[in-house]
Design a protein around this motif. Structure first.
Motif, PDB file in Angstrom:
ATOM      1  N   ARG A 127       0.822  -1.207   0.000  1.00 20.60           N
ATOM      2  CA  ARG A 127       0.000   0.000   0.000  1.00 20.60           C
ATOM      3  C   ARG A 127       0.858   1.260   0.000  1.00 20.60           C
ATOM      4  O   ARG A 127       0.389   2.339   0.349  1.00 20.60           O
ATOM      5  CB  ARG A 127      -0.940   0.012   1.210  1.00 20.60           C
ATOM      6  CG  ARG A 127      -2.071  -1.016   1.127  1.00 20.60           C
ATOM      7  CD  ARG A 127      -2.926  -0.977   2.385  1.00 20.60           C
ATOM      8  NE  ARG A 127      -4.116  -1.797   2.228  1.00 20.60           N
ATOM      9  CZ  ARG A 127      -5.297  -1.347   1.817  1.00 20.60           C
ATOM     10  NH1 ARG A 127      -5.428  -0.070   1.514  1.00 20.60           N
ATOM     11  NH2 ARG A 127      -6.339  -2.136   1.705  1.00 20.60           N
ATOM     12  N   GLU A 129       2.892   4.436  -1.525  1.00 17.53           N
ATOM     13  CA  GLU A 129       2.713   5.349  -2.653  1.00 17.53           C
ATOM     14  C   GLU A 129       3.786   6.423  -2.604  1.00 17.53           C
ATOM     15  O   GLU A 129       4.305   6.753  -1.537  1.00 17.53           O
ATOM     16  CB  GLU A 129       1.336   6.035  -2.570  1.00 17.53           C
ATOM     17  CG  GLU A 129       0.153   5.112  -2.678  1.00 17.53           C
ATOM     18  CD  GLU A 129      -1.163   5.864  -2.513  1.00 17.53           C
ATOM     19  OE1 GLU A 129      -1.114   7.119  -2.403  1.00 17.53           O
ATOM     20  OE2 GLU A 129      -2.223   5.210  -2.487  1.00 17.53           O
ATOM     21  N   VAL A 131       4.711  10.103  -2.389  1.00 12.90           N
ATOM     22  CA  VAL A 131       4.017  11.264  -1.832  1.00 12.90           C
ATOM     23  C   VAL A 131       4.908  12.498  -1.936  1.00 12.90           C
ATOM     24  O   VAL A 131       6.122  12.408  -2.101  1.00 12.90           O
ATOM     25  CB  VAL A 131       3.619  11.038  -0.360  1.00 12.90           C
ATOM     26  CG1 VAL A 131       2.771   9.778  -0.217  1.00 12.90           C
ATOM     27  CG2 VAL A 131       4.840  10.967   0.552  1.00 12.90           C
ATOM     28  N   GLU A 310       6.035  14.114  -5.164  1.00 12.67           N
ATOM     29  CA  GLU A 310       6.144  12.672  -5.279  1.00 12.67           C
ATOM     30  C   GLU A 310       7.587  12.177  -5.275  1.00 12.67           C
ATOM     31  O   GLU A 310       8.039  11.498  -6.194  1.00 12.67           O
ATOM     32  CB  GLU A 310       5.426  12.205  -6.554  1.00 12.67           C
ATOM     33  CG  GLU A 310       3.939  12.503  -6.526  1.00 12.67           C
ATOM     34  CD  GLU A 310       3.209  11.925  -7.719  1.00 12.67           C
ATOM     35  OE1 GLU A 310       3.855  11.544  -8.712  1.00 12.67           O
ATOM     36  OE2 GLU A 310       1.976  11.840  -7.663  1.00 12.67           O
ATOM     37  N   LYS A 313       8.585   7.250  -1.241  1.00 20.41           N
ATOM     38  CA  LYS A 313       7.569   6.209  -1.140  1.00 20.41           C
ATOM     39  C   LYS A 313       7.261   5.978   0.337  1.00 20.41           C
ATOM     40  O   LYS A 313       8.147   5.736   1.152  1.00 20.41           O
ATOM     41  CB  LYS A 313       8.051   4.918  -1.813  1.00 20.41           C
ATOM     42  CG  LYS A 313       6.954   3.860  -1.904  1.00 20.41           C
ATOM     43  CD  LYS A 313       7.319   2.735  -2.880  1.00 20.41           C
ATOM     44  CE  LYS A 313       7.022   3.148  -4.312  1.00 20.41           C
ATOM     45  NZ  LYS A 313       7.085   2.000  -5.245  1.00 20.41           N
ATOM     46  N   CYS A 315       4.323   4.204   3.238  1.00 21.08           N
ATOM     47  CA  CYS A 315       3.174   3.339   3.527  1.00 21.08           C
ATOM     48  C   CYS A 315       2.009   4.225   3.940  1.00 21.08           C
ATOM     49  O   CYS A 315       2.075   4.881   4.998  1.00 21.08           O
ATOM     50  CB  CYS A 315       3.502   2.355   4.633  1.00 21.08           C
ATOM     51  SG  CYS A 315       4.819   1.175   4.244  1.00 21.08           S
TER      52      CYS A 315
END
Length: 317
Positions: A127, A129, A131, A310, A313, A315
């Motif tokens: 999960r 991503e 960010v 972004e 990474k 959770c």
């Protein structure tokens, strides 16, 4: 998986809360490593040693176990100010967290499935991503410059003063903090409101400026802050923007009303609210003032805040 644990989080109650979580995690993870560094410097060294040992290809997760300040510490150990990206070797690393602190705003909104023994846990790399990360370039009172990164929010004014008081709580509030966090936050807020004076600060974006004295300015990558308060503005963790939420200068009664609304997620409709969205914000107080980044305080003469889109990474659930 490396877990860097701060046993002093939440007025020293973190270790007791951690023990049932550790038992559950060890049943699921055979590669669990737990370190309890003696101080912030040792914690940062542990993270950087893990990065140096990484190959940049094999997925791995470094978990900040503690409060939002511990997440911020691990974040800053991961990031390289020379590139504004994760340090070389950390390309495949993921930042996770276990919420043993008082506010645990990093974990909000919480998923029931991501809670163990009433403790929020975000270690699921499936999960994870990419960010946004906030970057703060700060001019300090001694004339030097410093760079810090943040994931949640920055603030200057009443909220920053409240965070500083809460982090160093003694006496009745210190006692209350270890027993009822929300009550301690409210008590801290009331104490700070009683002595608060509007802060003259110039807040400047890419094409706008707010130069009047303020009660508070929040520069957000998350709407959640100070335990149970949250904004109703639209920022997300990966939209490349900050929400810039300014509380205009007001008397104590109106500030209390605004705070009461924030416990219900109501802000933008207030007569005291001024809201902007931008990727760069400059804060120039009339005199050196506390700047809060994810709950941690630095006294600054000025600060430039910018979104790094972004880059890390994390959770997220």
């Amino acid at each position: 998986m490396l877990i860097v644990l701060n046993p002093q989080s939440n007025a020293g109650t973190a270790l007791d809360r951690w023990q049932p979580v550790e038992r559950a995690l060890r049943e699921r993870n055979t590669d669990l490593e737990v370190e309890m560094p003696g101080d912030a410097e040792q914690a940062a060294k542990l993270v950087r040693a893990r990065i140096e040992a990484a190959d940049g290809i094999t997925p791995d997760v470094i978990v900040a176990a503690g409060g939002d300040g511990m997440v911020n510490l691990v974040l800053n150990a991961l990031m390289d100010p020379a590139t504004d990206r994760p340090r070389r070797g950390a390309e495949a690393l993921v930042l996770g967290a276990i919420g043993l602190g008082s506010s645990n705003d990093f974990h909000k909104p919480m998923r029931r499935a991501a809670v163990i023994a009433d403790v929020p846990v975000r270690i699921d790399t499936e999960r994870a991503e990419l960010v946004d990360v906030g970057k703060a370039t700060m001019l300090l009172p001694d004339g030097t410059r410093a760079v810090r990164y943040f994931l949640l929010n920055a603030s200057m004014g009443l909220v920053a003063a409240g965070n500083h008081s809460f982090n160093h709580a003694r006496g009745v509030i210190g006692w209350l903090k270890s027993r009822n966090v929300e009550a301690a936050i409210v008590a801290t807020a009331l104490s700070n409101i009683a002595t608060h004076r509007p802060l003259p600060v110039q807040v400047r974006g890419s094409d706008w400026e707010h130069a009047a004295p303020i009660t508070n300015v929040g520069v957000l990558k998350s709407v959640h802050f100070a335990g149970g308060m949250y904004y109703d503005t639209p920022v997300t963790r990966a939209d490349g923007r900050f929400d810039v939420n300014i509380w205009q200068a007001a008397g104590r009664a109106r500030i209390l009303g605004l705070i009461a609304g924030l416990y219900r997620g109501k802000f933008s409709g207030s007569a005291l609210a001024t809201c902007y969205r931008d990727s760069v914000v400059e804060l120039r107080p009339a005199h050196a003032a506390p700047l809060e980044l994810d709950g941690e305080i630095t006294i600054v003469e000025s600060a430039r805040l910018e979104v790094l889109p972004e880059v890390l990474k994390v959770c997220v659930a």
